[in-house]
Design a protein around this motif. Sequence first.
Motif, mmCIF file in Angstrom:
data_model
loop_
_atom_site.group_PDB
_atom_site.id
_atom_site.type_symbol
_atom_site.label_atom_id
_atom_site.label_comp_id
_atom_site.label_asym_id
_atom_site.label_seq_id
_atom_site.Cartn_x
_atom_site.Cartn_y
_atom_site.Cartn_z
ATOM 1 N N TYR A 346 60.121 17.303 7.189
ATOM 2 C CA TYR A 346 60.830 17.139 8.463
ATOM 3 C C TYR A 346 59.976 17.618 9.648
ATOM 4 O O TYR A 346 59.978 16.982 10.710
ATOM 5 C CB TYR A 346 62.170 17.882 8.424
ATOM 6 N N ASP A 347 59.255 18.728 9.465
ATOM 7 C CA ASP A 347 58.368 19.203 10.534
ATOM 8 C C ASP A 347 57.314 18.159 10.871
ATOM 9 O O ASP A 347 57.047 17.875 12.048
ATOM 10 C CB ASP A 347 57.685 20.511 10.121
ATOM 11 N N VAL A 348 56.699 17.585 9.847
ATOM 12 C CA VAL A 348 55.653 16.586 10.076
ATOM 13 C C VAL A 348 56.262 15.313 10.673
ATOM 14 O O VAL A 348 55.657 14.673 11.548
ATOM 15 C CB VAL A 348 54.897 16.278 8.766
ATOM 16 N N PHE A 349 57.458 14.957 10.252
ATOM 17 C CA PHE A 349 58.138 13.774 10.793
ATOM 18 C C PHE A 349 58.385 13.926 12.297
ATOM 19 O O PHE A 349 58.081 13.025 13.090
ATOM 20 C CB PHE A 349 59.454 13.564 10.060
ATOM 21 N N GLU A 350 58.920 15.082 12.698
ATOM 22 C CA GLU A 350 59.189 15.309 14.122
ATOM 23 C C GLU A 350 57.902 15.330 14.938
ATOM 24 O O GLU A 350 57.841 14.771 16.040
ATOM 25 C CB GLU A 350 59.944 16.632 14.301
ATOM 26 N N LEU A 351 56.860 15.962 14.396
ATOM 27 C CA LEU A 351 55.572 15.996 15.099
ATOM 28 C C LEU A 351 55.002 14.592 15.239
ATOM 29 O O LEU A 351 54.512 14.207 16.308
ATOM 30 C CB LEU A 351 54.588 16.900 14.347
ATOM 31 N N SER A 352 55.077 13.816 14.179
ATOM 32 C CA SER A 352 54.502 12.461 14.195
ATOM 33 C C SER A 352 55.166 11.571 15.224
ATOM 34 O O SER A 352 54.547 10.630 15.741
ATOM 35 C CB SER A 352 54.620 11.832 12.803
ATOM 36 N N ASN A 353 56.426 11.856 15.549
ATOM 37 C CA ASN A 353 57.149 11.022 16.507
ATOM 38 C C ASN A 353 57.164 11.573 17.920
ATOM 39 O O ASN A 353 57.810 11.010 18.804
ATOM 40 C CB ASN A 353 58.594 10.808 16.021
ATOM 41 N N GLU A 354 56.444 12.689 18.154
ATOM 42 C CA GLU A 354 56.315 13.167 19.530
ATOM 43 C C GLU A 354 55.599 12.119 20.378
ATOM 44 O O GLU A 354 54.683 11.436 19.907
ATOM 45 C CB GLU A 354 55.543 14.486 19.569
ATOM 46 N N GLU A 355 55.996 12.029 21.632
ATOM 47 C CA GLU A 355 55.500 10.960 22.513
ATOM 48 C C GLU A 355 53.971 10.957 22.608
ATOM 49 O O GLU A 355 53.331 9.901 22.481
ATOM 50 C CB GLU A 355 56.107 11.127 23.909
ATOM 51 N N GLU A 356 53.360 12.123 22.811
ATOM 52 C CA GLU A 356 51.908 12.165 22.973
ATOM 53 C C GLU A 356 51.183 11.838 21.669
ATOM 54 O O GLU A 356 50.127 11.201 21.680
ATOM 55 C CB GLU A 356 51.471 13.537 23.490
ATOM 56 N N ASP A 406 34.164 9.228 -1.436
ATOM 57 C CA ASP A 406 32.792 9.549 -1.841
ATOM 58 C C ASP A 406 32.350 10.869 -1.205
ATOM 59 O O ASP A 406 32.975 11.888 -1.436
ATOM 60 C CB ASP A 406 31.851 8.391 -1.490
ATOM 61 N N ASP A 407 31.287 10.807 -0.380
ATOM 62 C CA ASP A 407 30.762 12.052 0.201
ATOM 63 C C ASP A 407 31.163 12.228 1.669
ATOM 64 O O ASP A 407 30.578 13.018 2.386
ATOM 65 C CB ASP A 407 29.243 12.101 0.064
ATOM 66 N N PHE A 408 32.182 11.478 2.139
ATOM 67 C CA PHE A 408 32.624 11.683 3.521
ATOM 68 C C PHE A 408 34.144 11.797 3.591
ATOM 69 O O PHE A 408 34.874 11.420 2.656
ATOM 70 C CB PHE A 408 32.103 10.579 4.449
ATOM 71 N N ALA A 409 34.603 12.347 4.712
ATOM 72 C CA ALA A 409 36.035 12.510 4.947
ATOM 73 C C ALA A 409 36.358 12.045 6.356
ATOM 74 O O ALA A 409 35.544 12.201 7.278
ATOM 75 C CB ALA A 409 36.446 13.972 4.771
ATOM 76 N N THR A 410 37.539 11.471 6.532
ATOM 77 C CA THR A 410 38.021 11.081 7.853
ATOM 78 C C THR A 410 39.113 12.060 8.259
ATOM 79 O O THR A 410 40.069 12.289 7.504
ATOM 80 C CB THR A 410 38.569 9.651 7.849
ATOM 81 N N VAL A 411 38.963 12.647 9.450
ATOM 82 C CA VAL A 411 39.865 13.711 9.880
ATOM 83 C C VAL A 411 40.854 13.206 10.920
ATOM 84 O O VAL A 411 40.532 12.325 11.735
ATOM 85 C CB VAL A 411 39.063 14.913 10.455
ATOM 86 N N SER A 412 42.066 13.754 10.877
ATOM 87 C CA SER A 412 43.038 13.545 11.954
ATOM 88 C C SER A 412 43.745 14.870 12.202
ATOM 89 O O SER A 412 43.884 15.694 11.292
ATOM 90 C CB SER A 412 44.055 12.465 11.581
ATOM 91 N N ILE A 413 44.172 15.076 13.438
ATOM 92 C CA ILE A 413 44.821 16.336 13.814
ATOM 93 C C ILE A 413 45.962 16.051 14.770
ATOM 94 O O ILE A 413 45.847 15.186 15.652
ATOM 95 C CB ILE A 413 43.806 17.318 14.453
ATOM 96 N N SER A 414 47.062 16.761 14.585
ATOM 97 C CA SER A 414 48.190 16.694 15.511
ATOM 98 C C SER A 414 48.683 18.114 15.749
ATOM 99 O O SER A 414 48.823 18.893 14.796
ATOM 100 C CB SER A 414 49.342 15.855 14.946
ATOM 101 N N ILE A 415 48.956 18.449 17.011
ATOM 102 C CA ILE A 415 49.399 19.790 17.371
ATOM 103 C C ILE A 415 50.782 19.697 18.001
ATOM 104 O O ILE A 415 51.045 18.838 18.846
ATOM 105 C CB ILE A 415 48.413 20.448 18.361
ATOM 106 N N LYS A 416 51.676 20.585 17.589
ATOM 107 C CA LYS A 416 53.019 20.621 18.122
ATOM 108 C C LYS A 416 52.990 20.878 19.630
ATOM 109 O O LYS A 416 52.159 21.655 20.117
ATOM 110 C CB LYS A 416 53.811 21.720 17.409
ATOM 111 N N LYS A 417 53.896 20.256 20.350
ATOM 112 C CA LYS A 417 53.862 20.248 21.815
ATOM 113 C C LYS A 417 53.739 21.646 22.420
ATOM 114 O O LYS A 417 52.940 21.876 23.329
ATOM 115 C CB LYS A 417 55.116 19.563 22.354
ATOM 116 N N GLU A 418 54.528 22.620 21.927
ATOM 117 C CA GLU A 418 54.530 23.945 22.554
ATOM 118 C C GLU A 418 53.251 24.733 22.339
ATOM 119 O O GLU A 418 53.022 25.754 22.995
ATOM 120 C CB GLU A 418 55.746 24.769 22.112
#
Length: 488
Positions: A346-356, A406-418
């Motif tokens: 639920y925490d990740v769901f709410e963060l994923s749907n934040e406008e920014e 393989d030998d690489f990774a793709t990164v993504s980051i999301s930070i909570k609004k507050e």
Amino acid sequence: MKVIIITEGSKIIGLGHITRCISIYQAFNSFNVPVLLIVNGDETVQEMVKDINNSKVFNWMEESNKLFKLIEREDVVIVDSYKADVDFYQKISQMTKIAVYVDDNNRINYPKGVTVNGSINAEKIDYSFSEETNYLLGTQFIPLRQEFWKVPEKKIKSNVENVMVTFGGDDLRNLTPKILELLNDNYPSLNKKIIIGSGFRYIHDIENLKDERTELIYYPDANGMLNTMLESDIAISAGGQTLYELARVGLPTIAISVADNQTHNVTNWEEVGFVEFAGHWEDKDLFNNILSKFNMLSDEIIRLKKSNVGKTLVDGKGALRVAKYSLNKYYVNKLKLRPATCNDIYDVFELSNEEEVRMNSFNTSKIGFEEHKKWFKNKIEDQNCVFLLIEIANEFAGQVRFDLEDDFATVSISIKKEFRQFGLGKDFLIKSLDHLKLNFPQIRVVKAYIKEENQKSLKLFESLGFKYKESVLIKNQKAFEYIYKISG
């Protein structure tokens, strides 16, 4: 968390420390952080803090036990004092998680914590630069009241029509009536805007000199000061905190040092080209100097240059920077990473749907919960996905995800609004990359795909050493590919 600000002020010693501490109070308040202002002062102080929701006025130097009981186990404590001794600061440093000391002239050797000096040319002061102390130096850190964070553009007129006279909340040297008389005698057609502070003792002297071109402005609040500055063409001012508000507005100023500790401040402002220094309040040529400086500032080009210098050096965001830095230090100390579990859905769901978050994603549409539930289950069970949750003081603050191949990774980051406005992204990524290096040593390259218009993320990844590789098209949207090579 909670923040406590400790300072002092009175008719006798001046009120500038309180003004800037109110600014810092307002900055923390703007981030919805509970904050208490504690002031050692007289009845003038009571008037100044009447609109502060959470404040206490008492002699904390004599009632130190009362003070230390209030600040016991607090998270951030800020001290702005020129009376407190080294032992006091040492105790504050030991009692609190983040100690912040507002300084003007390297008064003492401050202990572990954060030293803030927003004075002009503070970078040139010979601080000891202890490894245990962080330093925020220069006018970008000068705390100004909330009304000065954003100001209208100051218009520099061809002729001088209005002059503002301001000597703080108390006019310790009773200069206001003398300056008013000087202006009446030498510039009878000039409009005078005379600021009268709540601590003035000789108001009748000023009122007796009032003519039809004199406006007496009694006990103005910050908005009143700002509006007077915007309406004026020249200011005559003491050499304290008000100079930074005048610089923020861009009002050319004739400055007078009314205390020994102001002389350094005024001469530095003169050196960079914003003020004209008329001298110390006791100088025998003071009033002749004021007239000379005034005549010089009648030149529109000179006033325009000085205005631009002031506005360039003070942008009004100093209090916000101090608050952000303090909160960053606190939050980083409380930061933890852990693998995501099914309980985090639920925490990740709410963060994923934040406008920014949606705006900066390659799929900008809102996500339905059933769709999210299927995606989330797949990700936390995927052996090629490192899904990390960021917590601050046990509160969910964001997520970092590495998709491995393989030998690489793709990164993504999301930070909570507050938590998004405190510069924490870099700390989140550093800890996440460290986790990746330790647990997945086969990964040699980390990739990041960032939308072209997402300048914040571009700066974040570049600050960590990610290098631009190429422009790409993802879901018909322009993006940049950045790569980070893991050494060793």
